[in-house]
Every structure is written in structure tokens, then in C-alpha cells.
Design an enzyme around this catalytic site. Structure first.
Site, PDB file in Angstrom:
ATOM      1  N   ARG A  15       0.812  -1.221   0.000  1.00 49.01           N
ATOM      2  CA  ARG A  15       0.000   0.000   0.000  1.00 49.01           C
ATOM      3  C   ARG A  15       0.851   1.279   0.000  1.00 49.01           C
ATOM      4  O   ARG A  15       0.337   2.368  -0.152  1.00 49.01           O
ATOM      5  CB  ARG A  15      -0.941  -0.015   1.225  1.00 49.01           C
ATOM      6  CG  ARG A  15      -2.070  -1.011   1.078  1.00 49.01           C
ATOM      7  CD  ARG A  15      -2.768  -1.259   2.397  1.00 49.01           C
ATOM      8  NE  ARG A  15      -2.061  -2.236   3.230  1.00 49.01           N
ATOM      9  CZ  ARG A  15      -2.465  -2.628   4.434  1.00 49.01           C
ATOM     10  NH1 ARG A  15      -3.560  -2.126   4.960  1.00 49.01           N
ATOM     11  NH2 ARG A  15      -1.774  -3.529   5.124  1.00 49.01           N
ATOM     12  N   THR A  79       0.776 -12.287   9.489  1.00 45.46           N
ATOM     13  CA  THR A  79       1.472 -11.933  10.732  1.00 45.46           C
ATOM     14  C   THR A  79       1.752 -13.161  11.613  1.00 45.46           C
ATOM     15  O   THR A  79       2.755 -13.193  12.320  1.00 45.46           O
ATOM     16  CB  THR A  79       0.675 -10.872  11.516  1.00 45.46           C
ATOM     17  OG1 THR A  79      -0.721 -11.209  11.475  1.00 45.46           O
ATOM     18  CG2 THR A  79       0.851  -9.495  10.926  1.00 45.46           C
ATOM     19  N   ASP A 104       5.359  -1.213  11.803  1.00 47.21           N
ATOM     20  CA  ASP A 104       4.778  -0.023  11.179  1.00 47.21           C
ATOM     21  C   ASP A 104       3.895   0.783  12.129  1.00 47.21           C
ATOM     22  O   ASP A 104       3.114   1.616  11.697  1.00 47.21           O
ATOM     23  CB  ASP A 104       4.006  -0.409   9.906  1.00 47.21           C
ATOM     24  CG  ASP A 104       2.798  -1.307  10.185  1.00 47.21           C
ATOM     25  OD1 ASP A 104       2.672  -1.803  11.318  1.00 47.21           O
ATOM     26  OD2 ASP A 104       1.986  -1.503   9.258  1.00 47.21           O
ATOM     27  N   ALA A 379      32.703  42.630   4.704  1.00 48.96           N
ATOM     28  CA  ALA A 379      31.924  41.803   3.787  1.00 48.96           C
ATOM     29  C   ALA A 379      32.838  40.946   2.905  1.00 48.96           C
ATOM     30  O   ALA A 379      33.926  41.382   2.514  1.00 48.96           O
ATOM     31  CB  ALA A 379      31.058  42.694   2.915  1.00 48.96           C
ATOM     32  N   ALA A 422      41.331  46.255   2.747  1.00 48.70           N
ATOM     33  CA  ALA A 422      40.340  45.543   1.934  1.00 48.70           C
ATOM     34  C   ALA A 422      41.012  44.892   0.732  1.00 48.70           C
ATOM     35  O   ALA A 422      41.964  45.433   0.173  1.00 48.70           O
ATOM     36  CB  ALA A 422      39.269  46.524   1.477  1.00 48.70           C
ATOM     37  N   ARG A 440      48.020  43.370  -1.500  1.00 47.32           N
ATOM     38  CA  ARG A 440      47.350  43.348  -2.806  1.00 47.32           C
ATOM     39  C   ARG A 440      48.240  44.134  -3.758  1.00 47.32           C
ATOM     40  O   ARG A 440      49.087  44.927  -3.317  1.00 47.32           O
ATOM     41  CB  ARG A 440      45.963  43.985  -2.713  1.00 47.32           C
ATOM     42  CG  ARG A 440      45.987  45.416  -2.304  1.00 47.32           C
ATOM     43  CD  ARG A 440      44.607  46.027  -2.154  1.00 47.32           C
ATOM     44  NE  ARG A 440      44.709  47.448  -1.937  1.00 47.32           N
ATOM     45  CZ  ARG A 440      43.994  48.121  -1.053  1.00 47.32           C
ATOM     46  NH1 ARG A 440      43.114  47.492  -0.276  1.00 47.32           N
ATOM     47  NH2 ARG A 440      44.137  49.412  -0.942  1.00 47.32           N
TER      48      ARG A 440
HETATM   49  C1  UD1 Z   1      -2.552  -5.592  11.388  1.00 47.60           C
HETATM   50  C2  UD1 Z   1      -3.539  -6.466  12.177  1.00 47.60           C
HETATM   51  C3  UD1 Z   1      -4.784  -5.638  12.485  1.00 47.60           C
HETATM   52  C4  UD1 Z   1      -4.401  -4.378  13.232  1.00 47.60           C
HETATM   53  C5  UD1 Z   1      -3.318  -3.576  12.492  1.00 47.60           C
HETATM   54  C6  UD1 Z   1      -2.764  -2.491  13.376  1.00 47.60           C
HETATM   55  C7  UD1 Z   1      -3.218  -8.792  11.479  1.00 47.60           C
HETATM   56  C8  UD1 Z   1      -3.724  -9.879  10.630  1.00 47.60           C
HETATM   57  N1  UD1 Z   1      -3.886  -7.645  11.402  1.00 47.60           N
HETATM   58  O1  UD1 Z   1      -3.179  -5.233  10.176  1.00 47.60           O
HETATM   59  O2  UD1 Z   1      -5.708  -6.398  13.258  1.00 47.60           O
HETATM   60  O3  UD1 Z   1      -5.541  -3.573  13.450  1.00 47.60           O
HETATM   61  O4  UD1 Z   1      -2.194  -4.428  12.142  1.00 47.60           O
HETATM   62  O5  UD1 Z   1      -1.861  -1.660  12.689  1.00 47.60           O
HETATM   63  O6  UD1 Z   1      -2.285  -8.992  12.221  1.00 47.60           O
HETATM   64  N2  UD1 Z   1       4.082  -8.494   8.482  1.00 47.60           N
HETATM   65  C9  UD1 Z   1       5.076  -9.471   8.426  1.00 47.60           C
HETATM   66  N3  UD1 Z   1       4.849 -10.569   7.663  1.00 47.60           N
HETATM   67  C10 UD1 Z   1       3.690 -10.764   6.972  1.00 47.60           C
HETATM   68  C11 UD1 Z   1       2.700  -9.767   7.037  1.00 47.60           C
HETATM   69  C12 UD1 Z   1       2.919  -8.634   7.811  1.00 47.60           C
HETATM   70  O7  UD1 Z   1       6.120  -9.326   9.045  1.00 47.60           O
HETATM   71  O8  UD1 Z   1       3.585 -11.811   6.321  1.00 47.60           O
HETATM   72  C13 UD1 Z   1       4.357  -7.274   9.281  1.00 47.60           C
HETATM   73  C14 UD1 Z   1       4.243  -5.988   8.455  1.00 47.60           C
HETATM   74  O9  UD1 Z   1       5.503  -5.611   7.949  1.00 47.60           O
HETATM   75  C15 UD1 Z   1       3.742  -4.974   9.478  1.00 47.60           C
HETATM   76  C16 UD1 Z   1       2.986  -5.833  10.500  1.00 47.60           C
HETATM   77  O10 UD1 Z   1       3.376  -7.180  10.285  1.00 47.60           O
HETATM   78  O11 UD1 Z   1       4.795  -4.316  10.136  1.00 47.60           O
HETATM   79  C17 UD1 Z   1       1.478  -5.733  10.294  1.00 47.60           C
HETATM   80  O12 UD1 Z   1       1.155  -6.111   8.966  1.00 47.60           O
HETATM   81  P1  UD1 Z   1       0.219  -5.234   8.036  1.00 47.60           P
HETATM   82  O13 UD1 Z   1       0.147  -5.885   6.717  1.00 47.60           O
HETATM   83  O14 UD1 Z   1       0.572  -3.830   8.109  1.00 47.60           O
HETATM   84  O15 UD1 Z   1      -1.173  -5.516   8.789  1.00 47.60           O
HETATM   85  P2  UD1 Z   1      -2.397  -4.552   8.902  1.00 47.60           P
HETATM   86  O16 UD1 Z   1      -3.260  -4.724   7.731  1.00 47.60           O
HETATM   87  O17 UD1 Z   1      -1.973  -3.191   9.237  1.00 47.60           O
HETATM   88 MG    MG Z   2      -0.161  -2.204   9.176  1.00 49.07          MG
END
Ligand code: UD1
Ligand code: MG
Length: 458
Positions: A15, A79, A104, A379, A422, A440
Site C-alpha cells: 500500500r 502476521t 509499522d 563583507a 580591503a 594586494r
Molecule cells: C494488522 C492487524 C490488524 C491491526 C493492524 C494495526 C493482522 C492480521 N492484522 O493489520 O488487526 O488492526 O495491524 O496496525 O495482524 N508483516 C510481516 N509478515 C507478513 C505480514 C505482515 O512481518 O507476512 C508485518 C508488516 O511488515 C507490518 C505488520 O506485520 O509491520 C502488520 O502487517 P500489516 O500488513 O501492516 O497488517 P495490517 O493490515 O496493518
Molecule cells: Mg499495518
């Protein structure tokens, strides 16, 4: 009880619409991930591990430079899968807590994390939530009475669930043995075909584990960055909050929307800050000082009754009391302006000490120099400090007068009470004591020049 913190940072950053890793984008002068890492360090985690996937060169460099441990998630598939990759990298410990932070969500505070860890002593999992009036994009916390029973992600939510305003901040702490027991049971039966860590909640609830929640008070701590719009919205909110706090403490900040305090700004009484100023790292400003519009101040100390005029840049320098700097001055690292000195427009000062009462008011470069007190630099004067290989020092002793357009070829010393004519190019030390040095070529005027050179013309 020990603590391992896992920072999730392996997402695809889709995104963000960028080729760069989103967690390296700077917010409030530091990369997003640095803020998260600082919070993890502040709560004294025994171990911090960051989950990454195909990290770009800059991210690998950042991780190395900061000595951060990392785990690789081969294919970002949610996640829960990211947490699994981290668990593989850490030896299983008894009596260990795991704190999961999102790479993030930069502004989570150590205070909130400590409250959550305390709540974890009375439960198996503690979830950080927030009551978000505009919950779009976040996972919704679903309760049966007071009891949390599940989290539903935005993409899987019905219209009714979308109206729930209690959101998952993504911050979870959990007992390690409970996490290890249930993480493998999470499937990817959802709209995104991802393994959601948030499914842990339903699993624990169904198996009668105690889930506690902490409703984080400050929205800024909970805001996640998924797009550039999120980044700028969050940064602006943070900066307005910081400026408003100072305004409420009596600092005359002319426009809180146009004052960027990105680091730690400490200000004494009756300071007046005009619009569009940026403050980074540690900056202190003494009482009764004014900062004109469009100034950039980074790692510097400004004394009392100082006037920093518009469009001035001060970085890594110390400005004494009653000084006047700018407009359009550039004061660089290692510069020290003693009390009552003045540095004016289009003057650059680097690694130099300017004595008290000394004035350098127009179009000059002073580098690697020591200037005594009560000197007037005319200056357009230049300290020629570099011969292409090495840097050399210029010393100008007190009560000297440096005429306009003088070049001082370092190493050179202008002795106390010298006058330099100067336009001089000074390559040897001057005797001082009220003497005038002229270096100079002599001015000559050739008569009838025009008729001699332009033949045939009268
Ligand atoms: C996630 C939560 C959501 C919450 C929101 C808060 C999940 C499924 N959803 O959504 O409930 O409200 O954060 O900000 O957990 N990441 C990995 N590996 C992956 C996917 C993501 O390391 O395979 C990391 C991303 O880099 C990021 C964090 O996990 O730092 C969250 O992932 P992101 O895709 O931003 O989830 P959200 O849609 O924000
Ligand atoms: Mg996020």
C-alpha cells in the site's frame, strides 16, 4: 520472568506504492523501525528480534548498524507466519513473555507497554486496543459482554462488524508457552489467504485462556502506517501535538501547524518561534530569544536574548547570549559563537570560535578559525582553510579589523590589533599592535589607455 520482543517487519508494503521498504521511511526525523526498536529497548527486553523478508540492501545495512537480531520470513503470508519465523530463531524458554510489536506502528510508548506487561501477569495474553472513531482498515475487537472472543480483520468484516470502533493496535503480549502451543493451529481461511496472528484471540478464548486488554489512551501510539497518506497524517498529528504542548507551556509558537519539532526541544521562558521552523535532535533555547521564520535548528544550544533571524540553518553549534545570527546564515558543526557576537547574512561558519562582541555581518566563510573578541570582519572575507589535501587553522586575535574581500590563507595568524586592508590576500602572519597590512597589488592608472589600445577610434 524474561521478555523477548518480536518486531514484525516482513510485510510487502504494497500500500506504500514504493520500491523502498516502508519501515525505512523517516517519520519525525527517524526511520519508522527505529522508533519501534527504541520502544523495545526502553522496556528492557532481554532479546529483540526483527522479522524480515527479502530485505533490501538499505534495510540489511540498518539492521547491521543497529546490531538488531533478525529472522527471515521466506514468503510473507501473514502476521502469524511472521511470528512463527521468529520463534524458530529463538530457543524456547520457560517463564518467558513475548511482546509482539508491528514494525509499522512507530509511536507506541514504553509506559503503555509496561502496563500491558503488568496485565499479562494476571492473564495469558494482553491485547492493546484503541477506541477509534474512524476504525477503517484495522482489525475489530469483538466481545461477548466484557469477554474478548475474537478479532475480525477489515477485509473479512460484515457491515455490522465494521461499525465496531474498538480496534486491535497490533500490539500483543503473550506467555511464550501459550504462543508456541497455539500458533501452529492458525489457518489461512480468510479473504486474504493469510495466516492472521489475530486469530490467536479466538483460539485462546475458545480454550478458556484468560485474555486481558489495555485500551491505549493516546491515538498517536496506535496509528499504523500502511500508506504514504498514513505516514504524513501521523507525522502531522504528532508534530502539532508537540508544538501545542510547548505553546501551552508558554512558548510563543506562532503556528502549531507550521512548527516541526522532530527531536527534543527544550525552551526557557519568553521564547518566540515564528512559522516554518524545524527542530531536530536535541535543541535548547534560552529565555527571551526569538527564532525567525524558516529556520532549521539541529543539535544546538542557543543562549538567552538571542535573535536568530529568518532562513538561518544551525547544525551542531553553540550560540552564546545576546547574539544575532542571520538572516540566511549557516552555522555548521563545531561553531561556537561567544556572547554578544553577530553573524549576518550569507555567512557560513564551520568548526570555529567567534569571540564575544565580534561581528561578521555579510557574505563570508569562516572555517577552522579562532577569532578573538571585538573583531570586525568586513563583507566577503574568506578563510582559505583547505589546500586540496589538508585543513589548516586561521587565528585572528582580538580587536582586529579585517577589510572587506580579504582572503586569509591558512595557516595564518592575525595578531592582536591588526588592520588588514580591503582586498588583501594574507599569506603571512601580521604584526598587529595597530599596524596596517596591505597585501594586494598596487593600483596603477595608465593614462590615455583608450586611444592607445583601440586603434582607429577616437
Ligand atoms: C494488522 C492487524 C490488524 C491491526 C493492524 C494495526 C493482522 C492480521 N492484522 O493489520 O488487526 O488492526 O495491524 O496496525 O495482524 N508483516 C510481516 N509478515 C507478513 C505480514 C505482515 O512481518 O507476512 C508485518 C508488516 O511488515 C507490518 C505488520 O506485520 O509491520 C502488520 O502487517 P500489516 O500488513 O501492516 O497488517 P495490517 O493490515 O496493518
Ligand atoms: Mg499495518
Amino acid at each position: 520472568m524474561s521478555l523477548t520482543t518480536i518486531i514484525l517487519a516482513a510485510g510487502k508494503s504494497t500500500r506504500m506504492l514504493s520500491l523502498k521498504s516502508k519501515i525505512l521511511f523517516k517519520i519525525s526525523a527517524e526511520p519508522i523501525i527505529q522508533h519501534v526498536y527504541n520502544a523495545a529497548k526502553k522496556i528492557k527486553s532481554d532479546d529483540i528480534i526483527c522479522v524480515l523478508s527479502n530485505p533490501p540492501v538499505e534495510l540489511t545495512k540498518f539492521i547491521k548498524e543497529n546490531n538488531i537480531k533478525s529472522a527471515l520470513q521466506k514468503k510473507p503470508s501473514g502476521t502469524a507466519d511472521a511470528v512463527k519465523s521468529a520463534l524458530k530463531k529463538i530457543p524456547s524458554k520457560r517463564n518467558n513473555n513475548i511482546l509482539i510489536l508491528c514494525g509499522d506502528v512507530p509511536f507506541i510508548s514504553s509506559q503503555s507497554l509496561n502496563i500491558m506487561l503488568k496485565k499479562l501477569t494476571q492473564s495469558d495474553l494482553c491485547l492493546g486496543t484503541f477506541n477509534q472513531a474512524n476504525p477503517k482498515g484495522y482489525g475489530r475487537v469483538i466481545r461477548d459482554g466484557h469477554k474478548v472472543i475474537k478479532i475480525v480483520e477489515e477485509k473479512d468484516a460484515s457491515e455490522k462488524i465494521k461499525k465496531v470502533t474498538e480496534i486491535n493496535t497490533g500490539i500483543i503480549c503473550i506467555k511464550e508457552h501459550v504462543l508456541r502451543k497455539y500458533i501452529g493451529k492458525i489457518n489461512n481461511n480468510n479473504k486474504q489467504k493469510e495466516f492472521y496472528l489475530t486469530d490467536l484471540i479466538a483460539l485462546l478464548s475458545d480454550n478458556n485462556h484468560k485474555i486481558s486488554t489495555y485500551s491505549i489512551k493516546d491515538e498517536l501510539e496506535t496509528m499504523g502506517i500502511n500508506s504514504k497518506k498514513d505516514l504524513v497524517d501521523l507525522e502531522r498529528k504528532l508534530l502539532v501535538k508537540k508544538a501545542t504542548n510547548l505553546l501551552n507551556k508558554g512558548v510563543l509558537i506562532r503556528d502549531v501547524q507550521r512548527t516541526d519539532i522532530k527531536g527534543d526541544l527544550k525552551v526557557q521562558k519568553d521564547v518566540d518561534i515564528d512559522i516554518n521552523c524545524i527542530f531536530e535532535d536535541k535543541v535548547t533555547i534560552g529565555s527571551n530569544s526569538t527564532i525567525g521564520h524558516n529556520c532549521y535548528l539541529n543539535r544546538c544550544k542557543i543562549g538567552k536574548n538571542v535573535h536568530i533571524k529568518p532562513n538561518t540553518i544551525i547544525f551542531g553549534a553553540t550560540i552564546g547570549d545576546n547574539c544575532i545570527v542571520g538572516p540566511y546564515a549557516r552555522i555548521r558543526p563545531g561553531a561556537v559563537l561567544k556572547n554578544n557576537s553577530q553573524v549576518g547574512n550569507f555567512v557560513e561558519v564551520k568548526n570555529s570560535t567567534i569571540g564575544s562582541g565580534t561581528k561578521i555581518n555579510h557574505l563570508s566563510y569562516i572555517g577552522d578559525a579562532t577569532l578573538g573578541s571585538n573583531i570586525n570582519v568586513g563583507a566577503g572575507c574568506i578563510t582559505c582553510n583547505y589546500d586540496g589535501e589538508k585543513k589548516y587553522k586561521t587565528v585572528i586575535e582580538s580587536n582586529s579589523f579585517i577589510g572587506s574581500g580579504t582572503r586569509l590563507v591558512a595557516p595564518v595568524t592575525v595578531a592582536k590589533g591588526s588592520y588588514i586592508a580591503a582586498g588583501s590576500t594574507v599569506t603571512k602572519d601580521t604584526p598587529g599592535g595597530g599596524s596596517l597590512t596591505i597585501a594586494r597589488s598596487k593600483q596603477v592608472s595608465i593614462p590615455k589607455w583608450k586611444s592607445k589600445t583601440i586603434k582607429g577610434k577616437k
